[in-house]
Design an enzyme around this catalytic site. Sequence first.
Site, short mmCIF file in Angstrom:
data_model
loop_
_atom_site.label_atom_id
_atom_site.label_comp_id
_atom_site.label_asym_id
_atom_site.label_seq_id
_atom_site.Cartn_x
_atom_site.Cartn_y
_atom_site.Cartn_z
N ASP A 170 -13.38 -3.66 -1.36
CA ASP A 170 -13.10 -3.29 0.04
C ASP A 170 -14.39 -3.42 0.84
O ASP A 170 -15.04 -2.42 1.16
CB ASP A 170 -12.60 -1.83 0.10
N ASP A 216 0.88 -1.17 0.00
CA ASP A 216 0.00 0.00 0.00
C ASP A 216 0.92 1.22 0.00
O ASP A 216 1.74 1.38 0.91
CB ASP A 216 -0.87 0.03 1.26
O1 1PR Z 1 -10.47 3.01 -5.17
O2 1PR Z 1 -9.59 2.42 -7.41
O3 1PR Z 1 -8.66 4.36 -6.17
O4 1PR Z 1 -8.21 2.04 -5.45
C1 1PR Z 1 -7.66 2.29 -4.20
C2 1PR Z 1 -7.02 1.00 -3.73
O5 1PR Z 1 -6.34 1.29 -2.53
C3 1PR Z 1 -8.02 -0.09 -3.45
O6 1PR Z 1 -7.52 -1.30 -3.98
C4 1PR Z 1 -8.09 -0.17 -1.93
O7 1PR Z 1 -8.21 -1.51 -1.50
C5 1PR Z 1 -6.75 0.39 -1.51
N1 1PR Z 1 -6.82 1.17 -0.26
C6 1PR Z 1 -7.38 2.37 -0.11
N2 1PR Z 1 -7.22 2.79 1.15
C7 1PR Z 1 -6.55 1.84 1.81
C8 1PR Z 1 -6.15 1.88 3.21
O8 1PR Z 1 -5.60 0.91 3.74
N3 1PR Z 1 -6.42 2.99 3.89
N4 1PR Z 1 -5.66 -0.30 1.21
C9 1PR Z 1 -6.30 0.81 0.93
C10 1PR Z 1 -6.14 -1.46 1.07
C11 1PR Z 1 -5.89 -3.53 1.83
C12 1PR Z 1 -4.97 -4.50 1.29
C13 1PR Z 1 -4.01 -4.93 2.35
C14 1PR Z 1 -4.57 -6.24 2.81
C15 1PR Z 1 -3.59 -7.09 3.51
N5 1PR Z 1 -5.34 -2.26 1.81
O9 1PR Z 1 -4.34 -4.06 0.17
O10 1PR Z 1 -2.78 -4.95 1.78
O11 1PR Z 1 -5.69 -5.98 3.65
O12 1PR Z 1 -3.19 -6.51 4.69
P1 1PR Z 1 -2.70 -7.38 5.93
O13 1PR Z 1 -2.04 -8.60 5.37
O14 1PR Z 1 -1.74 -6.52 6.64
O15 1PR Z 1 -3.93 -7.70 6.72
P2 1PR Z 1 -9.29 3.03 -6.06
#
Ligand code: 1PR
Length: 523
Positions: free
Chosen positions: A379, A224
Amino acid sequence: MITLLDYGAGNVRSVINAIERLGETVQIVKSGEDILSAQKLVFPGVGAFGNMMEILAQKELIQPLKAYIQDNRPFLGICLGLHALFDGSDEAPNIPGLGYISGQVKRFETDLSVPHIGWNGVVCHQSSVLWHGFEGNEKFYFVHSYHAVPDTKDAILCTTDYDLNFTSGIQIGNVMAVQFHPEKSGQIGLRLFENFIQRHENPVLPVQSVTKTFLSKRIIACLDVRTNDQGDLVVTKGDQYDVREKGNVRNLGKPVELARRYYEAGADEITFLNITGFRDFPLEDMPMIEVLKQSSQNVFVPLTIGGGIRDYTDANGQFYSALDVASAYFRSGADKISIGSDAVDIVIEYLKTNQKTGTSAIELIARVYGNQAVVISIDPRRVYVSDPNDVSHQVIHTNNPGPKGEKYCWYQCTVKGGREGRNVDAITLAQVCEKLGAGEILLNCIDRDGTNSGFDIELIHAVRSAVTIPVIASSGAGCAEHFLDVFTQTKAESALAAGIFHRNEVPIQDVKGYLHAHVEIRQ
Ligand code: 1PR
């Protein structure tokens, strides 16, 4: 000097990087003359068959290509570069191929998920200069929905099993082509390129011969990425999507360095998510493009990029389509793009009429770059209900009752990194996106993200059972056993983790070492 046929429909940067890494120079074909004067020609087909043949025709490259191949000069086709050699493809029934090998390219007909994505082996049927130094049990990276079916067996170099036994390589003299992607197959793929480039005199068979191959479960490292308060692009990680600790954005490392570390540790794919892409316009966010360019120089496994892939009008009124944004990412080294927030809006619009418009980002990008290049990142967040009839969503019975003892729940899709919920559930979203042409689902779970408490098996099972495309299980991995749980209790094809890898709590090698005794895995 290697001549590369790039007709401009996808990521050939990795092929160039792989060849340059071996100390060769690459010349890109600009005209038919360049093909005719080539010493060695590499043809990495990307995108869709019809689009490829049309562009080759427009650029007047078909006759030179046929002449080059007929002369039995050194040729290496990759993926669609193999399909092109056949009479035609079911992917574009009215458009002829080069007709060098008689036979047709057909869509997979199987109960397994299509596209066939991931690391699989080959059973060798011919000796070849390509097999120098191979043991025979190596795995290569495949990603395709169609496979070639030659009329006779003479040209078959190797086959691979995916429900059926299909042709994964052909060879007639110096003309060779493979269905898998050597440029995405790590050190093994680089060796295959090296063998083609060096052209040993004697063809060989690999040391061992296998009789059946198996698709591996994939382990994906997710980065991320966002700019922190000091303006540096950092890999961060949230707990349930909150990436700040004591007010500051957590900084777990530099994206290019971490991607390289995970590649060397055996990650089967790397995913970059630009988590503030929903508010910044990616084409102005050049660091992400740079991250891809730099990573693809050293990382020879598939790279996915997500965040901000949508239509956009800049301050000067200039319009950029989601396809423009995706194209910039593909040109910079991405193999797949992932769409999050925009997919939710697309599905909400679709559900109003149940009609495809043909103009959504999912449809447009899939048409140009192929379904396998379009991942949908979901999400979702759990919403408990006492009675499934209380809501119009796809509800599941849960073994983890809610705070008031509720025995049912649905998974609400969110946008903008979980900041806003929408009135659509994750199962419906996945099903509609598959209809629109998405090739894979990246299934996060806000409730589990960063908790180390294990994947949400109920969610993953429900979504994977509702679609025929591969699903990447994500969020909550805390130990190697959690990966085994998700692979044995659901049909997910791959599992993704972030926190445990970034914090070095459970290195990728340990996860793979543990899984090896239980499920098919690439070592
Ligand atoms: O909506 O098309 O602009 O895409 C934004 C992207 O960014 C989406 O794929 C969304 O999942 C991701 N995203 C947005 N905000 C966050 C955040 O964390 N604040 N991250 C985010 C998503 C989730 C996973 C993470 C897993 C594994 N993070 O990518 O890596 O949950 O984590 P873990 O093993 O530590 O539990 P758009």
